[in-house]
Design an enzyme around this catalytic site. Structure first.
Site, mmCIF file in Angstrom:
data_model
loop_
_atom_site.group_PDB
_atom_site.id
_atom_site.type_symbol
_atom_site.label_atom_id
_atom_site.label_comp_id
_atom_site.label_asym_id
_atom_site.label_seq_id
_atom_site.Cartn_x
_atom_site.Cartn_y
_atom_site.Cartn_z
ATOM 1 C CG ASP A 1 -2.470 0.516 -2.829
ATOM 2 O OD1 ASP A 1 -1.637 0.795 -2.645
ATOM 3 O OD2 ASP A 1 -3.237 0.593 -2.106
ATOM 4 C CG ASN A 2 -1.579 3.902 -4.316
ATOM 5 O OD1 ASN A 2 -2.962 3.145 -4.567
ATOM 6 N ND2 ASN A 2 -0.737 4.650 -4.034
ATOM 7 C CB CYS B 1 -6.503 2.663 -1.414
ATOM 8 S SG CYS B 1 -5.270 3.257 -0.218
ATOM 9 C CG ASP C 1 -1.909 0.399 1.362
ATOM 10 O OD1 ASP C 1 -2.510 1.504 0.220
ATOM 11 O OD2 ASP C 1 -3.086 0.662 2.286
ATOM 12 C CG ASP C 2 -0.652 4.984 -0.205
ATOM 13 O OD1 ASP C 2 -1.477 4.262 -0.881
ATOM 14 O OD2 ASP C 2 -0.524 5.372 0.626
ATOM 15 C CG HIS D 1 -10.240 1.168 0.659
ATOM 16 N ND1 HIS D 1 -9.002 1.350 0.330
ATOM 17 C CD2 HIS D 1 -10.891 1.834 1.663
ATOM 18 C CE1 HIS D 1 -9.574 2.440 0.865
ATOM 19 N NE2 HIS D 1 -10.597 2.859 0.722
#
Length: 444
Positions: A268-269, A67, A27-28, A125
């Site tokens: 995810d990004n 996300c 994540d991130d 999420h």
């Protein structure tokens, strides 16, 4: 009886040939926050080893720069704009609109049809209400949380005190949590060990290195050399993540199933501002520049993917859905990605040239890239930008005035693609967050 025995023998043979799939989503994380992509201040030995055991994609993309929409595409195999999931959903147990519609069959449900055992370990999420919960969307087992983020010490947030950690239908008490990143790895290992008889799909969805900046003191101490506090804490999150992934891969080796387990790893990004490092790529999480959508992206499958490979071909998270389905003996004619199997086995095999699309908040901001050029319409200004991402991967030189015809052609492609999409089914604070950032305010 003989027919039954033959059927069982056939099923066992098919199971032996079907690979296990470990899908590790973080994540991130910034593109340049892993050693194989040039990181020098945060050692990532286990992630580096994973990349070197298979293939490292240096042009790996996701479909959205933050996300939930990115995860919606990963689970559905479709651009999230197809079903109005452009925005992060609100964390509501009562709202039955904010999540992937039940009409969209997700990856775990399709794999269940192929007799895979499926698990989500970690962050979901993709909706809080019952129709969106993981075990109602194809996962046999769920250990994790529904929210977009969570305390690494297991404490519910003040904003959402009634948002717990789950083990299937059981609520996990905060005192059962030691450190979330480590616990997620341990739960993945537990699932794998408990399912030796059928092929399995484990979606190991870490919340790290997403905020909040929380890490064990002994891990923080590894980064005394980093002066910037935010970078130091982020480094501890990444280092803990690397440790955990290393433990899971070691467990596959110990169980003797590493050879027939396909492992994907990606973020995810793009990396979050200002802690992460996206290398030479412009922008960060929330932006459609390369730094927002170009991510660490690797695959390993020792029995099928030659070690030490690097690919510069543009691949998308959409492609992993199509590839996994193909390997499981399933298909989805509506999928937006392509099967990467031949390219995984031989990275010199070229992939089809196709545009990649990005849409934020129903078109407030958007972008399209082909194999060479990228057209960007930032949401915060009323103008277009055009970049040659082959010659100018940092997106420094706006060519819109020099190549208006190229820009027009890309815009027409985007508009044609967007005809098949629908308006967002809900809104989120992204625009307000961009305004905060432009004013120099913190987003954390």
């Amino acid at each position: 009886m003989l027919r039954l025995l033959l059927l069982l023998a056939t099923l066992l043979r098919l199971h032996a040939e079907s690979p296990n799939v470990l899908y590790v989503l973080v994540d991130d994380m910034g593109f340049a926050d892993v050693g194989v992509n040039g990181c020098t201040d945060i050692p990532t030995p286990h992630l580096d080893a994973l990349a070197k055991s298979g293939i490292n994609f240096t042009a790996g993309y996701v479909t959205h720069p933050y996300c939930s929409p990115s995860r919606a595409a990963i689970m559905s195999g479709r651009y999230q704009a197809r079903f109005g999931h452009d925005c992060n959903p609100q964390q509501s147990f009562e709202d039955h609109t904010q999540g992937i519609p039940a009409s969209v069959k997700l990856l775990p449900a399709r794999l269940e049809e192929q007799d895979y055992t499926t698990a989500l370990i970690g962050k979901w999420h993709l909706g809080h209400a019952d129709p969106f919960k993981p075990r109602n969307r194809g996962f046999d087992h769920f250990w994790g949380f529904l929210a977009g983020g969570y305390s690494y010490w297991g404490h519910p947030s003040k904003k959402n005190p009634g948002d717990p950690i789950y083990e299937n239908d059981r609520i996990v008490a905060p005192d059962e949590i030691t450190y979330m990143t480590s616990d997620l790895g341990h739960q993945a290992i537990k699932f794998i060990k408990n399912n030796p008889d059928k092929p399995w799909f484990c979606y190991l969805s870490y919340s790290a290195p997403h905020a909040p900046d929380q890490a064990p003191k002994e891990v923080i101490a590894r980064f005394a050399h980093i002066e910037d506090y935010k970078r130091k804490m982020y480094a501890a999150l990444v280092s803990s993540l690397d440790d955990s992934v290393g433990e899971v891969i070691a467990a596959l080796d110990e169980l003797g199933i590493r050879e027939n387990t396909l492992v994907f790893f990606l973020s995810d990004n793009g990396g979050r501002h200002p802690s992460a490092d996206n290398g030479i790529y412009r922008g960060h999480k929330g932006r459609t520049y390369e730094g927002g959508v170009r991510v660490p992206f690797m695959a390993s499958w020792p029995s099928q993917i030659p070690a030490g490979q690097t690919s510069t071909e543009a691949v998308s998270s959409l492609d992993l859905y199509a590839t996994i389905l193909e390997l499981a003996g399933a298909s989805d004619p509506g999928a937006d990605g392509i099967n990467l199997l031949s390219h995984l086995k031989d990275p010199t095999t070229p992939l089809p040239t196709r545009p990649l699309f990005y849409r934020i908040s129903g078109g407030w901001g958007y972008a399209i890239s082909d194999s060479k050029y990228k057209l960007v319409k930032p949401g915060w200004k009323d103008e277009f930008e055009l970049y040659d991402i082959q010659a100018d991967p940092s997106e420094e030189n706006n060519l819109i005035a020099k190549l208006p015809l190229v820009a027009s052609q890309l815009l027409l492609q985007y508009q044609d693609w967007n005809k098949d999409n629908i308006a967002p089914l809900w809104d989120d604070p992204h625009k307000a967050n961009v305004d905060k950032e432009l004013r120099g305010e913190s987003l954390n």
